[in-house]
Design an enzyme around this catalytic site. Structure first.
Site, mmCIF file in Angstrom:
data_model
loop_
_atom_site.group_PDB
_atom_site.id
_atom_site.type_symbol
_atom_site.label_atom_id
_atom_site.label_comp_id
_atom_site.label_asym_id
_atom_site.label_seq_id
_atom_site.Cartn_x
_atom_site.Cartn_y
_atom_site.Cartn_z
ATOM 1 N N HIS A 1 27.786 -60.672 64.328
ATOM 2 C CA HIS A 1 27.962 -60.761 65.780
ATOM 3 C C HIS A 1 26.633 -60.453 66.470
ATOM 4 O O HIS A 1 25.967 -59.467 66.117
ATOM 5 C CB HIS A 1 29.039 -59.779 66.244
ATOM 6 C CG HIS A 1 29.302 -59.870 67.712
ATOM 7 N ND1 HIS A 1 30.027 -60.913 68.264
ATOM 8 C CD2 HIS A 1 28.914 -59.091 68.740
ATOM 9 C CE1 HIS A 1 30.061 -60.759 69.582
ATOM 10 N NE2 HIS A 1 29.400 -59.657 69.903
ATOM 11 N N SER B 1 25.000 -57.223 64.636
ATOM 12 C CA SER B 1 25.834 -56.353 63.803
ATOM 13 C C SER B 1 26.557 -57.176 62.740
ATOM 14 O O SER B 1 26.996 -58.292 63.023
ATOM 15 C CB SER B 1 26.922 -55.660 64.650
ATOM 16 O OG SER B 1 26.390 -55.012 65.784
ATOM 17 N N ASP C 1 35.885 -59.032 67.386
ATOM 18 C CA ASP C 1 34.575 -58.417 67.199
ATOM 19 C C ASP C 1 34.644 -56.900 67.066
ATOM 20 O O ASP C 1 33.869 -56.159 67.675
ATOM 21 C CB ASP C 1 33.626 -58.803 68.345
ATOM 22 C CG ASP C 1 33.351 -60.299 68.354
ATOM 23 O OD1 ASP C 1 33.298 -60.883 67.257
ATOM 24 O OD2 ASP C 1 33.205 -60.875 69.443
ATOM 25 N N ASN D 1 31.920 -60.317 59.347
ATOM 26 C CA ASN D 1 31.500 -61.166 60.467
ATOM 27 C C ASN D 1 30.108 -60.750 60.929
ATOM 28 O O ASN D 1 29.753 -59.570 60.876
ATOM 29 C CB ASN D 1 32.496 -60.982 61.620
ATOM 30 C CG ASN D 1 32.162 -61.826 62.836
ATOM 31 O OD1 ASN D 1 31.846 -63.004 62.719
ATOM 32 N ND2 ASN D 1 32.243 -61.223 64.016
HETATM 33 C C1 GRF Z 1 25.073 -66.574 65.793
HETATM 34 O O1 GRF Z 1 24.333 -65.972 66.809
HETATM 35 C C2 GRF Z 1 26.260 -65.727 65.435
HETATM 36 O O2 GRF Z 1 25.988 -64.364 65.452
HETATM 37 C C3 GRF Z 1 27.201 -66.113 66.541
HETATM 38 O O3 GRF Z 1 27.055 -67.492 66.684
HETATM 39 C C4 GRF Z 1 25.747 -67.855 66.286
HETATM 40 C C5 GRF Z 1 25.885 -68.859 65.184
HETATM 41 O O4 GRF Z 1 24.640 -69.376 64.802
HETATM 42 N N1 GRF Z 1 28.544 -65.676 66.261
HETATM 43 P P1 GRF Z 1 24.516 -70.213 63.467
HETATM 44 O O5 GRF Z 1 25.633 -71.262 63.465
HETATM 45 O O6 GRF Z 1 24.618 -69.294 62.304
HETATM 46 O O7 GRF Z 1 23.168 -70.873 63.569
#
Ligand code: GRF
Length: 215
Positions: free
Chosen positions: A113, A140, A149, A111
């Site tokens: 985050h 991360s 998370d 994942n």
């Molecule tokens: C990213 O900031 C990711 O880390 C978070 O949601 C956002 C998704 O952005 N979980 P994208 O859809 O990849 O543009």
């Protein structure tokens, strides 16, 4: 590159800019992974169009048509496993997953985050970082465990948090790093360079890179 490429399935819920970073990286002929499918829980996710543009199979498993989290996750597993991936990547996938799902993909589910975990799990990470008065923020990539998370960290990238930052400027600075570290982590995994040792990850047998500086 010699040998077979790692098969990767990416799960998304929205914009898909991290997905785009993975798609772009996979166009490198030497890339050790290939994207076999993109699956969204939201039918209108913009990322689905990015997949189609890149000739990657795009599927929808709509959480709203499944009566429970368990049923949704079971449908998701069925859809993912049809592609026989070696790695499943959550790239802006905004659903909490059941323990059964996480266990099914043990050590092959990662994942991205937008915080320096274990700081700020959950939502609104950028606002929370600003409110906390932190000087440093970041992103991360981690192996997924059944707590939200959390799970062994693979790589982090730090960015300065400036006094002039608002959520928009900070999110943009972090996102740039997300687009760097997520494909990097997938490459390491595909090259067989990562190992989970208890709560920690090693890269080439040494502690993983939890302080990857911005370029
Ligand atoms: C990213 O900031 C990711 O880390 C978070 O949601 C956002 C998704 O952005 N979980 P994208 O859809 O990849 O543009």
């Amino acid at each position: 590159m010699s040998g077979k490429k790692l098969r990767v399935v990416v799960l998304i819920s929205g914009r898909g800019s991290n997905l785009q970073a993975i798609i772009d990286d996979a166009t490198d002929p030497g890339c050790p992974f290939e994207l076999c499918a993109v699956i969204s829980n939201r039918p209108r996710a913009a990322g689905l169009e990015r997949a189609r543009q890149a000739n990657i199979t795009a599927r929808i498993v709509d959480h709203t048509v499944h009566g429970s989290r368990e049923h949704f996750d079971a449908a998701l597993v069925e859809s993912i496993d049809a592609f026989e991936p070696g790695l499943v990547v959550l790239a802006g996938f905004m659903r909490v997953l059941t323990t059964d799902f996480v266990d099914h993909y043990e050590a092959r589910l990662i994942n991205i985050h937008p915080s320096l975990l274990p700081e700020f799990p959950g939502l609104d990470t950028h606002q929370r970082a600003i409110t906390s008065g932190a000087r440093v923020h970041g992103a991360s990539v981690h192996f997924v465990s059944s707590t939200l998370d959390s799970g062994p960290l693979i790589v982090q990238a730090r960015v300065p948090l400036l006094a002039t930052d608002d959520v928009g400027t900070l999110a943009a600075r972090v996102l740039e790093q997300e687009h760097r570290i997520l494909p990097q982590a997938i490459r390491w995994f595909a090259e067989g360079r990562l190992a989970i040792r208890g709560e920690r990850v090693t890269l080439d047998g040494k502690p993983a890179l939890l302080d990857l500086q911005a370029n």
